[in-house]
Design an enzyme around this catalytic site. Structure first.
Site, PDB file in Angstrom:
ATOM      1  N   LYS A   1       0.289  -2.946  29.927  1.00  0.00           N
ATOM      2  CA  LYS A   1       1.414  -2.067  29.612  1.00  0.00           C
ATOM      3  C   LYS A   1       1.018  -0.588  29.622  1.00  0.00           C
ATOM      4  CE  LYS A   1       5.626  -1.226  28.158  1.00  0.00           C
ATOM      5  NZ  LYS A   1       6.645  -1.259  29.212  1.00  0.00           N
TER       6      LYS A   1
ATOM      7  N   GLU B   1       6.033  -5.650  40.997  1.00  0.00           N
ATOM      8  CA  GLU B   1       5.097  -5.847  39.879  1.00  0.00           C
ATOM      9  C   GLU B   1       5.295  -7.174  39.162  1.00  0.00           C
ATOM     10  OE1 GLU B   1       5.070  -3.063  36.564  1.00  0.00           O
ATOM     11  OE2 GLU B   1       7.211  -2.737  36.759  1.00  0.00           O
TER      12      GLU B   1
ATOM     13  N   CYS C   1      -7.318  -2.005  26.242  1.00  0.00           N
ATOM     14  CA  CYS C   1      -7.400  -3.262  25.524  1.00  0.00           C
ATOM     15  C   CYS C   1      -6.640  -3.085  24.229  1.00  0.00           C
ATOM     16  CB  CYS C   1      -8.854  -3.580  25.191  1.00  0.00           C
ATOM     17  SG  CYS C   1      -9.942  -3.546  26.632  1.00  0.00           S
TER      18      CYS C   1
ATOM     19  N   HIS D   1      12.808   6.751  60.684  1.00  0.00           N
ATOM     20  CA  HIS D   1      11.508   7.335  61.069  1.00  0.00           C
ATOM     21  C   HIS D   1      10.366   6.325  60.927  1.00  0.00           C
ATOM     22  CE1 HIS D   1      13.451  11.216  61.431  1.00  0.00           C
ATOM     23  NE2 HIS D   1      14.077  10.920  60.306  1.00  0.00           N
TER      24      HIS D   1
ATOM     25  N   LYS E   1       9.851  -2.597  40.453  1.00  0.00           N
ATOM     26  CA  LYS E   1      10.150  -3.696  39.537  1.00  0.00           C
ATOM     27  C   LYS E   1       9.919  -5.029  40.226  1.00  0.00           C
ATOM     28  CE  LYS E   1      10.161  -2.048  36.766  1.00  0.00           C
ATOM     29  NZ  LYS E   1       9.937  -0.909  35.923  1.00  0.00           N
TER      30      LYS E   1
ATOM     31  N   ASN F   1     -11.884  -0.189  22.584  1.00  0.00           N
ATOM     32  CA  ASN F   1     -10.906   0.051  23.649  1.00  0.00           C
ATOM     33  C   ASN F   1     -11.262   1.391  24.283  1.00  0.00           C
ATOM     34  OD1 ASN F   1      -8.602   0.379  25.251  1.00  0.00           O
ATOM     35  ND2 ASN F   1      -7.403   1.207  23.541  1.00  0.00           N
ATOM     36  N   GLY F   2     -11.536   1.392  25.575  1.00  0.00           N
ATOM     37  CA  GLY F   2     -11.896   2.646  26.243  1.00  0.00           C
ATOM     38  C   GLY F   2     -13.044   2.415  27.201  1.00  0.00           C
TER      39      GLY F   2
ATOM     40  N   ARG G   1      -1.320  -5.042  26.177  1.00  0.00           N
ATOM     41  CA  ARG G   1      -2.353  -4.058  26.518  1.00  0.00           C
ATOM     42  C   ARG G   1      -3.459  -4.664  27.382  1.00  0.00           C
ATOM     43  NH1 ARG G   1      -1.977   0.410  23.423  1.00  0.00           N
ATOM     44  NH2 ARG G   1      -4.092   0.968  23.994  1.00  0.00           N
TER      45      ARG G   1
ATOM     46  N   TRP H   1      -8.572  -6.052  28.706  1.00  0.00           N
ATOM     47  CA  TRP H   1      -8.215  -5.810  30.102  1.00  0.00           C
ATOM     48  C   TRP H   1      -9.494  -5.270  30.727  1.00  0.00           C
ATOM     49  CZ3 TRP H   1      -7.828  -1.682  33.589  1.00  0.00           C
ATOM     50  CH2 TRP H   1      -7.049  -1.935  34.731  1.00  0.00           C
TER      51      TRP H   1
ATOM     52  N   GLU I   1      12.337   2.659  42.097  1.00  0.00           N
ATOM     53  CA  GLU I   1      12.192   1.912  40.859  1.00  0.00           C
ATOM     54  C   GLU I   1      12.519   0.428  41.079  1.00  0.00           C
ATOM     55  OE1 GLU I   1      10.781   2.287  38.195  1.00  0.00           O
ATOM     56  OE2 GLU I   1      11.711   0.949  36.760  1.00  0.00           O
TER      57      GLU I   1
HETATM   58  O1  M6R Z   1       3.651   4.522  29.328  1.00  0.00           O
HETATM   59  P1  M6R Z   1       3.914   5.306  30.590  1.00  0.00           P
HETATM   60  O2  M6R Z   1       5.364   5.558  30.777  1.00  0.00           O
HETATM   61  O3  M6R Z   1       3.105   6.532  30.710  1.00  0.00           O
HETATM   62  O4  M6R Z   1       3.475   4.314  31.743  1.00  0.00           O
HETATM   63  C1  M6R Z   1       3.506   4.700  33.079  1.00  0.00           C
HETATM   64  C2  M6R Z   1       3.349   3.521  34.003  1.00  0.00           C
HETATM   65  O5  M6R Z   1       2.128   2.894  33.790  1.00  0.00           O
HETATM   66  C3  M6R Z   1       4.471   2.493  33.839  1.00  0.00           C
HETATM   67  O6  M6R Z   1       5.727   3.069  34.003  1.00  0.00           O
HETATM   68  C4  M6R Z   1       4.304   1.347  34.833  1.00  0.00           C
HETATM   69  O7  M6R Z   1       4.502   1.810  36.132  1.00  0.00           O
HETATM   70  C5  M6R Z   1       5.252   0.196  34.506  1.00  0.00           C
HETATM   71  N1  M6R Z   1       4.546  -1.054  34.561  1.00  0.00           N
HETATM   72  C6  M6R Z   1       6.381   0.067  35.453  1.00  0.00           C
HETATM   73  O8  M6R Z   1       7.240  -0.970  35.127  1.00  0.00           O
END
Ligand code: M6R
Length: 615
Positions: free
Chosen positions: A610, A495, A2, A511, A492, A101-102, A27, A75, A488
């Protein structure tokens, strides 16, 4: 996971907290709340939804002006994302207010004790238990707020970044952290506390990063008091200076942060490279590697840890370091590594990669590696974050704040750091001829300029996005350095557009995944000239003969794939090690425009946040 922000000073807290929460929405954004108090008037406004909804709520509030306040954007972990579970939470007697937060892991046992003592709970949250636990200790032992927080936290198991306020002591805020980030902004006669410095950057650049097991008491017109929660000893806090600007965290005319961050990549990479590529002497200057040169020369294995996009960067790192420096590399999901009792040797180097430096799994994996005696060398974007503070040494990517939940410029700047590391290792270990290193350095230096040019030709990608925005599935294929790019690209797309997508090493298609291919299936193939080109051309032919719709990322001037594919996107001709960077850009843009066409919330995709600061 959060965002929290609090204020104590002489300015009006409400607009400051609202703007601050908006910046922290990356967050978490399922509910939000702000508590403010002025004299004997107080208001705890909470909404299910976003900070904009909270703003509307406060338009009709009678109390709009106060010099102290606590804010939170959530969150959900414990309890549904609704108004009752939203923070700030108040204690049963109404005297204490908390943002958290936690996760408090032992909240159920604490709750049982409190219920037996007659406490009642409105929400399903662990945080409401914590504030009542503090109240119980404060009242039963007749303690000050600071003393009560200190006591209460001795019995708490879990992670927290908290700010606590006592309505009867309106000139004081108490804050503490364990496992969740907290930064204190120190202004002129004012204090800010937040999950990161974005909420207060235009008010002060002087910050104190609270460490785990530290608690701070902030009082109006008094110096800050920091103490260690375990040893109870006072700590002299170190005030550090922030080196970025407000513009870095604003959209700057772009529709979304993600688009801004895609376009920032040439500059971000320039910043990553600044002062580190020494063309005159044909070498890489990475001071942290120099400090640990011996370890790097004698390393028998490198283990890269990360999650999501950072893990993908790690995979590129594996190809880079193994190919250029001939050191064996393993790449692990931090979430798996932390639970599998890993075997580590003193000659191993563990490299955690994280944009935020706060990802809970990566942090836990770092701690495990540390306990096992490994040397930890981190790659991180956020200066002063928890992971770089937990490592032995490391390197910052300096890509600037990344706000969009989908990671873009962080990925390419992580890859740039890994290229620099691999080249430096290659030189240290005499694994590559000097003239080859020199050529690669020259190419590395040209990256920002070439990316700038690439970003001037986005119309074909926008056009493609229109063709494919109704797809329900997508396959991404690549080989060698381009296999992580495929992963990647797929991440992208899924998500931010919620289209199911999978990344595969192209040869693996036979396969299993080949069964999915029909005339409905878009297949994105990264088919650049250097590295396995002929093989990938064969893969494209296999897809074509099964009527798949092929979008190929090709090297400029490629004619062979152009004849086979339905659509092509050209990227600059480069050495193989740079294709992950060039090829990723168009894939980021493709996902972005597809998501926009589908009216998705690009910067704040559903269910995501994030930084994943919980397990
Ligand atoms: O802050 P970090 O690089 O440790 O975060 C890792 C992942 O949570 C982050 O890369 C996530 O997969 C992104 N949303 C991808 O776009």
């Amino acid at each position: 996971m959060c965002g929290i922000v609090s204020y104590l000073g002489n300015q009006n807290a409400l607009p400051l907290l609202l703007d601050g929460l908006q910046r922290l929405e990356y967050r978490g954004y399922d509910s939000a709340g702000i508590f403010i108090q002025a004299g004997d008037k107080a208001h705890n406004g909470k909404v299910s939804g976003k900070v904009d909804d909270l703003r509307k709520h406060f338009e009709t509030s009678l109390l709009k002006e106060a010099h102290v306040g606590l804010g939170h954007t959530r969150w959900a972990t414990h309890g549904k994302p609704n108004q009752i579970n939203a923070h700030p939470h108040e204690s049963n007697d109404g005297s204490l207010v908390l943002v958290h937060n936690g996760i408090i892991e032992n909240y159920e046992s604490l709750k049982t004790i409190l219920v037996e003592k007659g406490y009642r709970f409105k929400s399903e949250t662990d945080s409401e238990v914590l504030i009542n636990w503090i109240q119980e200790i404060k009242n039963s032992k007749q303690l000050t707020l600071g003393e009560a927080v200190h006591w209460a936290l001795q019995t708490v198991v879990g992670a927290y970044g908290i700010v606590v306020f006592d309505k009867t002591q309106p000139d004081t805020l108490v804050t503490a952290r364990l496992g969740s980030p907290l930064v204190i902004g120190v202004g002129e006669d004012e204090y800010f506390v937040a999950s990161d410095a974005t909420p207060f950057i235009q008010h002060t650049r002087n910050v104190i990063y609270l460490n785990d097991h530290e608690m701070a008491i902030l009082q109006k017109n008094k110096p800050i008091e920091v103490q260690h929660l375990k040893s109870n000893t006072p700590i002299d806090p170190e005030i550090e200076k922030l080196h970025w600007n407000l513009e870095d965290i604003q959209k700057g005319g772009y529709d979304h942060f993600m688009l801004k961050e895609i376009f920032e990549q040439p500059q971000a990479i320039k910043n990553t490279l600044r002062g580190r590529v020494n063309l005159e002497q044909s070498k890489i200057d990475l001071s942290s590697m120099k400090r640990n040169e011996d370890r790097f020369i004698h390393a028998t294995r490198i283990i890269i840890l990360g999650c999501g996009t950072s893990w993908h960067a790690g995979l590129v790192g594996e190809y880079l370091i193994e190919t250029l420096a001939r050191i064996p590399v393993e790449v692990e999901y931090a979430s798996e590594f932390r639970y599998r009792n890993p075997i580590l040797y003193p000659t191993d180097i563990v490299i955690p990669i994280s944009q935020s430096g706060e990802t809970a799994d990566t942090l836990a994996a770092v701690n495990i590696a540390k306990e096992n005696g490994a040397f930890i060398y981190g790659i991180c974007n956020v200066v002063g974050a928890t992971i770089p503070r937990a490592t032995d040494d490391g390197v910052y990517t300096h890509a600037g704040p990344e706000i969009g939940v989908a990671s873009t410029k962080a990925f390419t700047s992580q890859v740039v750091v890994l290229i620099m590391m691999a080249l430096k290792l290659a030189r240290l270990k005499n694994a590559l001829p000097n003239d080859q290193i020199n050529e690669l350095l020259l190419e590395l230096n040209r990256l920002p300029e070439n990316l700038e040019t690439l970003l001037q030709h986005i119309e074909p990608i926008q056009h493609l996005a229109k063709t494919f925005d109704t797809a329900t599935n997508c396959l991404y294929l690549g080989r060698g350095y381009n296999f992580p790019v495929a992963l990647e690209g797929a991440l992208k797309l899924k998500e931010i557009s919620y289209i199911h997508a999978e990344g595969y090493p192209a040869a693996e298609m036979k396969h299993g995944p080949i069964a999915l291919i029909d005339e409905e299936m878009p297949v994105i193939v990264i088919a650049t000239k250097k590295g396995h080109y002929d093989k990938i051309v064969s893969n494209i032919q296999e897809i074509k003969s099964r009527k798949g719709r092929i979008i190929a990322i090709v090297s400029e001037g490629d004619e062979t794939v152009k004849k086979l594919a339905d659509h092509v996107i050209e990227i600059p001709i480069s050495s193989e090690i740079f294709t992950p960077i060039y090829a990723t850009l168009p894939l980021q843009l493709l996902s972005y425009y597809i998501a926009v066409n589908r009216n998705c919330n690009v910067d704040q995709p559903r269910n995501l946040a994030k930084s994943v600061t919980v397990e």
